[in-house]
Design a protein around this motif. Sequence first.
Motif, PDB file in Angstrom:
ATOM      1  N   MET A   1      -3.293   6.238   8.980  1.00  0.00           N
ATOM      2  CA  MET A   1      -2.066   5.614   8.500  1.00  0.00           C
ATOM      3  C   MET A   1      -1.298   6.596   7.626  1.00  0.00           C
ATOM      4  O   MET A   1      -1.858   7.555   7.097  1.00  0.00           O
ATOM      5  N   LYS A   2       0.002   6.364   7.475  1.00  0.00           N
ATOM      6  CA  LYS A   2       0.822   7.200   6.617  1.00  0.00           C
ATOM      7  C   LYS A   2       0.736   6.706   5.175  1.00  0.00           C
ATOM      8  O   LYS A   2       0.717   5.503   4.910  1.00  0.00           O
ATOM      9  N   ALA A   3       0.708   7.644   4.232  1.00  0.00           N
ATOM     10  CA  ALA A   3       0.667   7.302   2.816  1.00  0.00           C
ATOM     11  C   ALA A   3       1.280   8.438   2.013  1.00  0.00           C
ATOM     12  O   ALA A   3       1.220   9.606   2.419  1.00  0.00           O
ATOM     13  N   ILE A   4       1.879   8.093   0.886  1.00  0.00           N
ATOM     14  CA  ILE A   4       2.391   9.086  -0.049  1.00  0.00           C
ATOM     15  C   ILE A   4       1.291   9.344  -1.071  1.00  0.00           C
ATOM     16  O   ILE A   4       0.873   8.423  -1.784  1.00  0.00           O
ATOM     17  N   VAL A   5       0.812  10.570  -1.155  1.00  0.00           N
ATOM     18  CA  VAL A   5      -0.362  10.883  -1.964  1.00  0.00           C
ATOM     19  C   VAL A   5      -0.069  12.071  -2.879  1.00  0.00           C
ATOM     20  O   VAL A   5       0.955  12.749  -2.764  1.00  0.00           O
ATOM     21  N   PHE A   6      -1.019  12.311  -3.790  1.00  0.00           N
ATOM     22  CA  PHE A   6      -0.936  13.490  -4.650  1.00  0.00           C
ATOM     23  C   PHE A   6      -2.344  13.930  -5.025  1.00  0.00           C
ATOM     24  O   PHE A   6      -3.274  13.124  -5.055  1.00  0.00           O
ATOM     25  N   ASP A   7      -2.483  15.218  -5.279  1.00  0.00           N
ATOM     26  CA  ASP A   7      -3.780  15.837  -5.554  1.00  0.00           C
ATOM     27  C   ASP A   7      -3.905  16.411  -6.958  1.00  0.00           C
ATOM     28  O   ASP A   7      -4.944  16.964  -7.317  1.00  0.00           O
ATOM     29  N   GLU A   8      -2.831  16.296  -7.738  1.00  0.00           N
ATOM     30  CA  GLU A   8      -2.858  16.841  -9.088  1.00  0.00           C
ATOM     31  C   GLU A   8      -1.870  16.081  -9.960  1.00  0.00           C
ATOM     32  O   GLU A   8      -0.952  15.419  -9.461  1.00  0.00           O
ATOM     33  N   ILE A   9      -2.072  16.176 -11.256  1.00  0.00           N
ATOM     34  CA  ILE A   9      -1.182  15.546 -12.218  1.00  0.00           C
ATOM     35  C   ILE A   9       0.093  16.370 -12.321  1.00  0.00           C
ATOM     36  O   ILE A   9       0.050  17.601 -12.360  1.00  0.00           O
ATOM     37  N   GLY A  10       1.231  15.693 -12.382  1.00  0.00           N
ATOM     38  CA  GLY A  10       2.468  16.424 -12.534  1.00  0.00           C
ATOM     39  C   GLY A  10       3.678  15.553 -12.305  1.00  0.00           C
ATOM     40  O   GLY A  10       3.566  14.327 -12.159  1.00  0.00           O
ATOM     41  N   SER A  11       4.822  16.182 -12.255  1.00  0.00           N
ATOM     42  CA  SER A  11       6.066  15.469 -12.005  1.00  0.00           C
ATOM     43  C   SER A  11       6.053  14.899 -10.593  1.00  0.00           C
ATOM     44  O   SER A  11       5.631  15.575  -9.648  1.00  0.00           O
ATOM     45  N   PRO A  12       6.530  13.664 -10.410  1.00  0.00           N
ATOM     46  CA  PRO A  12       6.589  13.110  -9.057  1.00  0.00           C
ATOM     47  C   PRO A  12       7.499  13.918  -8.138  1.00  0.00           C
ATOM     48  O   PRO A  12       7.335  13.869  -6.919  1.00  0.00           O
ATOM     49  N   ARG A  13       8.430  14.673  -8.714  1.00  0.00           N
ATOM     50  CA  ARG A  13       9.277  15.533  -7.887  1.00  0.00           C
ATOM     51  C   ARG A  13       8.467  16.644  -7.221  1.00  0.00           C
ATOM     52  O   ARG A  13       8.864  17.164  -6.163  1.00  0.00           O
ATOM     53  N   ASP A  14       7.326  17.008  -7.849  1.00  0.00           N
ATOM     54  CA  ASP A  14       6.601  18.208  -7.422  1.00  0.00           C
ATOM     55  C   ASP A  14       5.299  17.936  -6.678  1.00  0.00           C
ATOM     56  O   ASP A  14       4.921  18.726  -5.798  1.00  0.00           O
ATOM     57  N   VAL A  15       4.585  16.876  -7.025  1.00  0.00           N
ATOM     58  CA  VAL A  15       3.205  16.754  -6.545  1.00  0.00           C
ATOM     59  C   VAL A  15       3.020  15.791  -5.371  1.00  0.00           C
ATOM     60  O   VAL A  15       1.963  15.786  -4.728  1.00  0.00           O
ATOM     61  N   LEU A  16       4.010  14.966  -5.070  1.00  0.00           N
ATOM     62  CA  LEU A  16       3.847  13.982  -3.999  1.00  0.00           C
ATOM     63  C   LEU A  16       4.040  14.623  -2.623  1.00  0.00           C
ATOM     64  O   LEU A  16       4.842  15.535  -2.450  1.00  0.00           O
ATOM     65  N   TYR A  17       3.295  14.117  -1.647  1.00  0.00           N
ATOM     66  CA  TYR A  17       3.510  14.528  -0.260  1.00  0.00           C
ATOM     67  C   TYR A  17       3.056  13.410   0.671  1.00  0.00           C
ATOM     68  O   TYR A  17       2.281  12.525   0.285  1.00  0.00           O
ATOM     69  N   PHE A  45       5.717   6.516 -11.990  1.00  0.00           N
ATOM     70  CA  PHE A  45       5.780   7.918 -12.383  1.00  0.00           C
ATOM     71  C   PHE A  45       4.812   8.210 -13.532  1.00  0.00           C
ATOM     72  O   PHE A  45       4.241   9.296 -13.603  1.00  0.00           O
ATOM     73  N   LEU A  46       4.637   7.245 -14.420  1.00  0.00           N
ATOM     74  CA  LEU A  46       3.668   7.428 -15.502  1.00  0.00           C
ATOM     75  C   LEU A  46       2.258   7.578 -14.938  1.00  0.00           C
ATOM     76  O   LEU A  46       1.456   8.381 -15.431  1.00  0.00           O
ATOM     77  N   ALA A 309      13.950   8.781  -2.457  1.00  0.00           N
ATOM     78  CA  ALA A 309      13.681   7.571  -3.248  1.00  0.00           C
ATOM     79  C   ALA A 309      13.308   7.926  -4.686  1.00  0.00           C
ATOM     80  O   ALA A 309      13.763   7.282  -5.639  1.00  0.00           O
ATOM     81  N   VAL A 310      12.490   8.958  -4.852  1.00  0.00           N
ATOM     82  CA  VAL A 310      12.074   9.385  -6.187  1.00  0.00           C
ATOM     83  C   VAL A 310      13.259   9.959  -6.957  1.00  0.00           C
ATOM     84  O   VAL A 310      13.483   9.627  -8.133  1.00  0.00           O
TER      85      VAL A 310
END
Length: 326
Positions: A1-17, A45-46, A309-310
Amino acid sequence: MKAIVFDEIGSPRDVLYLDDIPVPQVSDGEALVRMVSASVNPGDFLFIQNLYPEPKKPHFPRQTAGNHGAGIVEAVGANVMLEPGTLVAFSYYNSWAEYSVVPAEWLIPLPAGYPIERAGQLVNPITAWDLLADSRVQPGQWLAVTAGYSSISTMVMQFAQRRGINVIAIVRRRHQSLDLKELGAAAVLDLSDLKTGIRDAVIEITGSAGLSGVIDHVGGPVSGELIRTLALGGQMVINGGMSAERFELHNFDVLLSSVEIRANIYRYFFSPPVEADRPVLREIIDIFGQPGFHVPVGGIHPLAEFKLAVTNSLDRADLGKQMFRM
């Protein structure tokens, strides 16, 4: 399935994929929810920046983003009374995905046919309802709300208008695209066009009555000025910190007016709904679902448009709530 994920702490502008991950498996007491919509909120975002307290912490790798949404129950584990096919909303984890597994106790059943773009942001009217209650402002009194164009603020205005409470919407700059007076604001205070101090402007608007309450999503020097404008026994309810600036107070600013400064924590942040909540939830769901209740939706996006969206959520609150539609 498709999902928006992240692997590290940081700004949502930078870490989401966007990634393909397995559909989660249901265990006892859980439900598999096929997501239909999810909102983009400052609190999301928090979470991505690891600013929430325990236990709301991300777990890597590939932590799915998003904490609020709605969907259709596809399957249930043992000891779950919900029927497959039920539309539900929740505030939990992993909502920016095509499927999510949620403990059944966190799910809020909604009427069939409930507007999808509203179901996915039920956190906002619940928060607005509670903020207004926490402010303790009574009919005929004055309430100031910062971040006047935010979704929660516009909902506070509409709930307040139904109760005969006067609202001053505080905005950084007035936008022609949305008339806050049509949403229940008695006055709009445009900080970019302020000719006097905030206190003087409020005193003029309120006919010298002052404020009985403030709901603040921003912080910074404006918050300090609003606290000093509170009438005897007034309340400041803090619900966010959009500004990086601080405000300063003297003890007498609080003591001599007997004001109270308190925080609002979303009622389902640490614990799920309980049976005693059902009547008020039904009332909120009913009012929020009515066509006459205005809900500014600034964009409905597929998951693949998460960057837009972000960005809109961070930079263009005046557009309205950003939503994902799965």
